[in-house]
Design a protein around this motif. Structure first.
Motif, PDB file in Angstrom:
ATOM      1  N   GLY A  57       5.138  17.902   2.925  1.00  0.00           N
ATOM      2  CA  GLY A  57       4.295  16.811   3.393  1.00  0.00           C
ATOM      3  C   GLY A  57       4.916  16.067   4.547  1.00  0.00           C
ATOM      4  N   LYS A  58       4.176  15.084   4.991  1.00  0.00           N
ATOM      5  CA  LYS A  58       4.638  14.244   6.097  1.00  0.00           C
ATOM      6  C   LYS A  58       3.953  12.890   5.963  1.00  0.00           C
ATOM      7  N   THR A  59       4.740  11.826   5.885  1.00  0.00           N
ATOM      8  CA  THR A  59       4.182  10.477   5.878  1.00  0.00           C
ATOM      9  C   THR A  59       3.875  10.109   7.326  1.00  0.00           C
ATOM     10  N   LEU A  60       2.627   9.714   7.572  1.00  0.00           N
ATOM     11  CA  LEU A  60       2.218   9.312   8.918  1.00  0.00           C
ATOM     12  C   LEU A  60       2.330   7.811   9.106  1.00  0.00           C
ATOM     13  N   TRP A  61       2.173   7.049   8.006  1.00  0.00           N
ATOM     14  CA  TRP A  61       2.247   5.589   8.079  1.00  0.00           C
ATOM     15  C   TRP A  61       2.500   5.049   6.682  1.00  0.00           C
ATOM     16  N   GLU A  62       3.307   4.007   6.608  1.00  0.00           N
ATOM     17  CA  GLU A  62       3.541   3.307   5.355  1.00  0.00           C
ATOM     18  C   GLU A  62       3.562   1.819   5.642  1.00  0.00           C
ATOM     19  N   SER A  63       2.888   1.030   4.805  1.00  0.00           N
ATOM     20  CA  SER A  63       2.856  -0.417   4.992  1.00  0.00           C
ATOM     21  C   SER A  63       4.262  -0.985   4.781  1.00  0.00           C
ATOM     22  N   GLY A  66       5.376  -0.989   1.315  1.00  0.00           N
ATOM     23  CA  GLY A  66       5.409   0.304   0.650  1.00  0.00           C
ATOM     24  C   GLY A  66       4.253   0.572  -0.294  1.00  0.00           C
ATOM     25  N   ARG A  67       3.237  -0.294  -0.289  1.00  0.00           N
ATOM     26  CA  ARG A  67       2.130  -0.142  -1.245  1.00  0.00           C
ATOM     27  C   ARG A  67       0.954   0.657  -0.684  1.00  0.00           C
ATOM     28  N   GLN A  68       0.952   0.965   0.591  1.00  0.00           N
ATOM     29  CA  GLN A  68      -0.096   1.772   1.221  1.00  0.00           C
ATOM     30  C   GLN A  68       0.606   2.901   1.982  1.00  0.00           C
ATOM     31  N   ILE A  69       0.185   4.127   1.734  1.00  0.00           N
ATOM     32  CA  ILE A  69       0.825   5.278   2.374  1.00  0.00           C
ATOM     33  C   ILE A  69      -0.267   6.227   2.864  1.00  0.00           C
TER      34      ILE A  69
END
Length: 138
Positions: A57-63, A66-69
């Motif tokens: 996988g790949k995280t594109l954005w995280e708040s 850390g509660r929104q990914i």
């Protein structure tokens, strides 16, 4: 779909400060991201029911909290179990059957949008390598 970099925000005429916005606007071509650009996300062996599925996988954005990914997730064929978070995802490629314990059996494929509830216990039978774009709320 237009291509772009996940790290490159789209231009905006909004005068709000970046700190007040929930997330930057951006465009990314999900099918165009090469497998080599995805990072290994090892499964707990206790989750594997059959086969030898591999998750990347790949995280594109995280708040900031850390509660929104938002990101990309991929799994190769096999059968795995999971306990879900609140998630909305769209299947980009591949096919799977998701059995929700005590609930629905969901058949997902390209273009399907799916919502999973926090705490749902699921069994994923991945028929063809599945790639999805997701948003998780923790």
């Amino acid at each position: 779909m237009a291509t772009g970099s996940a790290a490159t925000p789209a231009s905006s005429t909004d005068d709000s400060s970046p700190a007040s916005l929930p997330a930057p606007s951006f465009v990314v071509n999900i099918p165009g991201i090469a497998d080599a650009d995805l990072e290994p996300e090892p499964l707990d062996p206790s989750q594997i029911v059959s086969g030898e599925p591999v998750v990347t996988g790949k995280t594109l954005w995280e708040s900031p909290d850390g509660r929104q990914i938002r990101g990309i997730w991929q799994i190769t064929p096999g059968v795995v179990t999971d306990t879900e978070a609140n998630e909305l995802f769209v299947v980009v490629s591949g096919r799977a059957t998701i059995e929700v314990e005590g609930g629905s059996v969901l058949e997902v494929g390209p273009g399907d949008a799916c919502i999973l509830r926090e705490g749902d216990r699921t069994r994923w039978t991945v028929h063809e390598t599945l790639r999805k774009a997701y948003h998780i709320s923790l």
